[in-house]
Scaffold this motif. Structure first.
Motif, short mmCIF file in Angstrom:
data_model
loop_
_atom_site.label_atom_id
_atom_site.label_comp_id
_atom_site.label_asym_id
_atom_site.label_seq_id
_atom_site.Cartn_x
_atom_site.Cartn_y
_atom_site.Cartn_z
N THR A 85 0.87 -1.17 0.00
CA THR A 85 0.00 0.00 0.00
C THR A 85 0.91 1.22 0.00
N SER A 90 -3.58 4.68 -2.79
CA SER A 90 -3.55 4.65 -4.24
C SER A 90 -4.56 3.62 -4.74
N THR A 91 -5.64 4.12 -5.33
CA THR A 91 -6.71 3.24 -5.82
C THR A 91 -7.15 3.74 -7.19
N GLU A 156 -7.50 -0.11 -0.19
CA GLU A 156 -6.17 -0.35 -0.73
C GLU A 156 -5.56 -1.61 -0.12
N ARG B 192 -0.42 1.91 -9.29
CA ARG B 192 -1.23 0.98 -8.52
C ARG B 192 -1.37 -0.35 -9.29
#
Lengths: 250, 314
Positions: A85, A90-91, A156, B192
């Protein structure tokens, strides 16, 4: 000798003239919960970024369960079992919570290039289980941009766990959260780590959480490992008190 | 109504029946206009996949429109191949260009990606423009085949309708597939995606190739429609036109490219008698959209619907 989950030897990383990591040596046995603490600029985040391949290191080597991964890219490392993570969660903000988790499962089963929607449907149960595990089921259809900060952090974590990592890197997992939320999230983390017997490396400023959840603590300062020990040892180490805990002590 | 508009199992057959009826019943002039719009719809929808879903803004998408058109035209004009083989040649030419340019362009992101696509398109354009002996240079290949393959406007319009709908259906399927989800994820947050184990470059490459192939199909339809090809097909003007359509229609929705192409072409057909006025009209409309409605015409329609019928259910 069994291989350590992570073995870092003589790691060096600099940005121009600034030396971020200087001769870092670390060995983290499988199944350990290792906290990394230190003042700002100590190189903690840089270390995590090098560990997941996001930043290349200039010198030194990294072994993951005995395998040399020094030159591996982030997606290769993820496939080899490193989940992480980020400091600022951060998604995928335009996607729903459910879709975010689905992407993670898709990556795990290596179906990213599949043109068949059936491969998405096949992940339904796994996605539901992930959401359930992290207490996000009620938000399944909510767009991530409409989610609270704390729930985004949870999401996340759920995504990182969905890839079934062997080593979990957490960069300030509870940053910016309220006290109750922080404990809830750390309990969630520890529960998963224990259940799946994961190795966990976490950078955290919340000293209480560090002492409660870490098996071993590495103290970093100025890009190098300054001290290493159990929570009891670290809390009584006068040098650590001076450079780090002192400034945070009540 | 809401479901009807969002469910492709109803939408595509409905579009086929209604569009088909239009093509067969209307006069040639109207059918010409609609056929032209349909080709641009496919072209714009293909770019929309890259921009709205993949987060990749291409300044050179016309390269593939041109490659498709020229691949087909050259196969017929220079090698006397029958139509099915010429279509295959058009697809192969587009695929070859998409593979080479795609592999090159996805090495970079954001504005650097855009500039690379522009450079690739300029190379394509100048090659076509200057290789007189083979491509016919700036005169193109006029009458490499009977316009519309000798079919009536109505029948050819029907062919275009079927091909364009099939192309849109394919794009829609891609977006709903695992690959489509990955394209969106990578487009939004590549760091990500990588940390989850996704090879982001490979995903972007896949998106690039799919979008390029659909642009190539649109280019082939255009070539057959007019029975000629010109270097303009691969020009910066075409690349910018299709880019404007996508922005005009609205980013972040599948219908953005489609609606944008229709609106753009309608303004074109309505105002094109006065060329200066036409360019000014598009300029003004684009300005207004970007400033007041960044999600484009589709965004305006959505907001209007919410105002009239209340909050849409998620």
């Amino acid at each position: 000798m069994t291989d350590a989950a992570i073995a870092i030897t003589a790691l060096h990383k600099s940005f121009g003239a600034f030396v971020a990591l200087n001769d870092v040596n670390l060995s983290i046995p499988a199944g350990q919960r290792r906290a990394i603490i230190g003042p700002n600029g100590a190189g903690k985040s840089t270390l995590l970024n090098v560990l997941n391949g996001q930043l290349p290191c200039q010198e030194g080597s990294i072994h993951l369960f005995g395998r040399d991964v020094t030159k591996a890219t982030p997606h290769e490392l993820a496939r080899l079992g490193i989940g992480r993570t980020f400091q600022i969660s951060s998604t995928f903000r335009h996607l729903s919570v459910e879709e975010n988790v689905r992407v993670a499962h898709l990556a795990r089963v290596r179906r990213v290039f599949s043109p068949f929607p059936g491969h998405l449907r096949a992940l339904k149960d796994a996605v539901a289980a992930s959401l359930d595990d992290s207490g996000l089921s009620q938000f399944a259809r909510v767009r991530v941009s409409d989610l609270s900060h704390g729930d985004r952090k949870k999401l996340e974590l759920a995504m990182a766990l969905a890839t079934r990592p062997r080593v979990l890197l957490l960069d300030e997992p509870t940053a910016g959260m309220g006290l109750a939320e922080r404990q809830e999230l750390m309990d969630l983390v520890v529960r998963h780590v224990a259940r799946d017997n994961l190795t966990m490396i976490f950078v955290e400023h919340d000293i209480e959480a560090v002492f409660r959840h870490a098996d071993l603590i590495t103290v970093m300062a100025a890009g190098t490992v300054f001290a290493e020990g159990t929570p009891a040892e670290i809390s009584t180490n006068p040098e650590v008190q001076r450079i780090y805990l002192g400034s945070h002590a009540p | 109504m809401n479901r009807l508009l969002s469910d492709p199992r109803l939408l595509f057959p409905a579009a086929l029946v209604l569009g088909g009826a239009y093509m067969l019943l209307m006069d040639s002039g109207s059918v010409f206009a609609v056929t032209d719009i349909l080709i641009w719809v496919l072209f714009a929808a293909s770019l929309n996949l890259l921009i709205s879903f993949g987060g990749m803004v291409s300044f050179g998408h016309a390269a593939f429109f041109g490659l498709g058109a020229y691949g087909l035209a050259l196969a017929i004009f220079r090698f006397n191949l029958p139509l099915p083989l010429a279509v295959a040649a058009g697809l192969i030419t587009t695929l070859a260009g998409a593979t080479i340019y795609g592999a090159l362009c996805v090495r970079l992101t954001r504005i650097y990606f855009s500039m690379l696509t522009l450079a690739c398109a300029e190379i394509t354009f100048s090659t076509i423009f200057q290789w007189y002996d083979f491509t016919g240079g700036d005169t193109g290949l006029p009458r490499f085949v009977e316009p519309r393959l000798g079919l009536s406007a109505q029948h050819f319009g029907l062919v275009v309708l079927v091909v364009v709908l099939a192309g849109l259906l394919l794009l829609w399927r891609v977006i709903r597939s695992p690959l489509g989800l990955a394209i969106q994820a990578v487009g939004e947050n590549p760091a990500r995606a990588r940390a989850l184990g996704i090879n982001t470059r490979a995903v972007q490459f896949a998106a690039f190739v799919v979008a390029a192939m659909m642009a190539g199909v649109a280019g082939m339809l255009m070539a057959l429609f007019y029975g000629n090809v010109f270097p303009d097909y691969a020009s910066l003007t075409f690349s910018i036109d299709v880019l404007i359509m996508v922005v005009l229609g609205g980013l972040h929705s599948f219908s953005g490219g489609i609606v944008g192409a229709v609106v753009y072409k309608l303004i074109d057909h309505l105002v094109s008698k006065h060329l200066m006025l036409w360019q000014m009209a598009i300029g003004v409309v684009l300005l207004m959209v970007i400033i007041f409605a960044p999600d484009g015409v589709v965004g305006i329609a959505k907001r209007l619907k919410t105002k009239l019928f209340g909050e849409a259910r998620p």
